[in-house]
Write an enzyme that holds these catalytic residues in place. Structure first.
Site, mmCIF file in Angstrom:
data_model
loop_
_atom_site.group_PDB
_atom_site.id
_atom_site.type_symbol
_atom_site.label_atom_id
_atom_site.label_comp_id
_atom_site.label_asym_id
_atom_site.label_seq_id
_atom_site.Cartn_x
_atom_site.Cartn_y
_atom_site.Cartn_z
ATOM 1 N N ARG A 82 0.856 -1.184 0.000
ATOM 2 C CA ARG A 82 0.000 0.000 0.000
ATOM 3 C C ARG A 82 0.890 1.230 0.000
ATOM 4 O O ARG A 82 1.536 1.544 0.995
ATOM 5 C CB ARG A 82 -0.911 -0.009 1.231
ATOM 6 C CG ARG A 82 -1.946 -1.125 1.231
ATOM 7 C CD ARG A 82 -2.878 -1.026 0.050
ATOM 8 N NE ARG A 82 -4.026 -1.924 0.173
ATOM 9 C CZ ARG A 82 -4.969 -2.054 -0.746
ATOM 10 N NH1 ARG A 82 -4.896 -1.344 -1.875
ATOM 11 N NH2 ARG A 82 -5.970 -2.885 -0.557
ATOM 12 N N ALA A 94 -10.822 -7.238 -0.018
ATOM 13 C CA ALA A 94 -11.730 -6.085 -0.048
ATOM 14 C C ALA A 94 -11.683 -5.452 -1.431
ATOM 15 O O ALA A 94 -10.742 -5.668 -2.199
ATOM 16 C CB ALA A 94 -11.337 -5.065 1.020
ATOM 17 N N GLU A 111 -14.646 -10.104 -5.002
ATOM 18 C CA GLU A 111 -13.343 -9.745 -4.441
ATOM 19 C C GLU A 111 -12.673 -10.940 -3.758
ATOM 20 O O GLU A 111 -11.461 -11.112 -3.860
ATOM 21 C CB GLU A 111 -13.496 -8.586 -3.459
ATOM 22 C CG GLU A 111 -13.892 -7.272 -4.089
ATOM 23 C CD GLU A 111 -12.870 -6.768 -5.100
ATOM 24 O OE1 GLU A 111 -11.669 -7.097 -4.967
ATOM 25 O OE2 GLU A 111 -13.264 -6.036 -6.023
ATOM 26 N N GLU A 115 -9.053 -11.976 -5.238
ATOM 27 C CA GLU A 115 -7.864 -11.705 -4.434
ATOM 28 C C GLU A 115 -7.301 -12.944 -3.746
ATOM 29 O O GLU A 115 -6.130 -12.957 -3.373
ATOM 30 C CB GLU A 115 -8.171 -10.630 -3.383
ATOM 31 C CG GLU A 115 -8.476 -9.281 -4.000
ATOM 32 C CD GLU A 115 -8.468 -8.148 -2.983
ATOM 33 O OE1 GLU A 115 -8.483 -8.425 -1.765
ATOM 34 O OE2 GLU A 115 -8.444 -6.979 -3.409
ATOM 35 N N GLU A 161 -1.466 -5.937 -6.727
ATOM 36 C CA GLU A 161 -2.050 -7.232 -6.389
ATOM 37 C C GLU A 161 -1.274 -8.408 -6.993
ATOM 38 O O GLU A 161 -1.555 -9.562 -6.660
ATOM 39 C CB GLU A 161 -3.505 -7.288 -6.853
ATOM 40 C CG GLU A 161 -4.412 -6.281 -6.142
ATOM 41 C CD GLU A 161 -5.857 -6.397 -6.579
ATOM 42 O OE1 GLU A 161 -6.113 -7.096 -7.587
ATOM 43 O OE2 GLU A 161 -6.737 -5.800 -5.926
#
Length: 235
Positions: A82, A94, A111, A115, A161
């Site tokens: 992040r 999320a 999601e 993910e 990701e």
């Protein structure tokens, strides 16, 4: 005594349910102060307590998050980079509610699959949160997903990701990590603490997967506009 009186002012009456209070002030003006790639910054002037106040805030789509729990009481966590906080932090799956009209549950299911390559047979609402109500209008609905299993295919991820790490962690260990300040992600923290308490209470606090979400600012505005439209048509 004055401080005690100030603290008591506006406190819920004895026996009353502690609950946030929706409030819609008169909006004098609203404009996009900054047009961003993902989110805008909006500038609103509104009337409150007899004066006009101007505030700028991140105009957010809202989001959903998923705490997946397996039959060994392990939670699914992911780690990804992040940039604003310069951390690869542990999170729960999320994603944004950036598809107009998409049902939040459908977004959460997507999601989880995208993910973590996981799907679930049982879904409930665990809790709803505002992430930073003084600076943005982001509302997140956190779901509890159980009866989990692999999707059977790997989703092709990109950007931050692309190197997501996935781990199944005992719920108690995740709670310890929050309390010992070793993890910092807000939805993760709220989710594992809420799940720990909810489990102790026999999961009686869970909501239906399709429960209404009246605290989401944009969904509430949309529902209000739809209601006014119906009333106008009926008139």
């Amino acid at each position: 005594m004055a401080a005690e009186g100030a603290a008591a002012k506006g406190a819920p009456a004895e026996g009353a349910v502690l609950r946030d209070e929706p409030f819609r002030p008169e909006i004098v003006s609203s404009e996009v102060a900054f047009d961003g790639r993902i989110w805008d910054v909006r500038r609103d002037t509104f009337r409150y307590n007899g004066e006009e106040i101007t505030r700028e805030y991140v105009d957010h789509t809202g989001a959903v998050a998923v705490l997946a729990l397996d039959d060994q009481d392990r939670v699914l966590l992911i780690k990804q980079y992040r940039h604003p906080v310069r951390h690869r932090d542990w999170e729960i799956p999320a994603g944004l509610l950036d598809i107009r009209g998409e049902d939040p549950l459908t977004a959460a299911q997507r999601e989880l699959a995208e993910e973590a390559d996981v799907e679930a047979g049982s879904w409930n609402v665990l809790t709803d949160i505002f992430t930073s109500p003084g600076g943005n209008d982001e509302a997140i609905r956190i779901y509890l997903a159980r009866d989990v299993r692999p999707t059977g295919s790997a989703f092709e991820r990109e950007a931050e990701e692309a190197d997501i790490q996935v781990a199944w962690v005992p719920l108690e260990e995740a709670v310890d990590a929050v309390l010992e300040r070793r993890v910092h992600n807000a939805p993760l923290s709220v989710a594992v603490l809420a799940a720990h308490v909810a489990r102790e209470r026999g999961w009686t606090s869970l909501g239906a997967a399709d429960a209404p979400w009246p605290s989401h600012p944009k969904l509430a505005d949309a529902e209000g506009a739809a209601e006014l439209s119906e009333q106008s048509a009926a008139g």
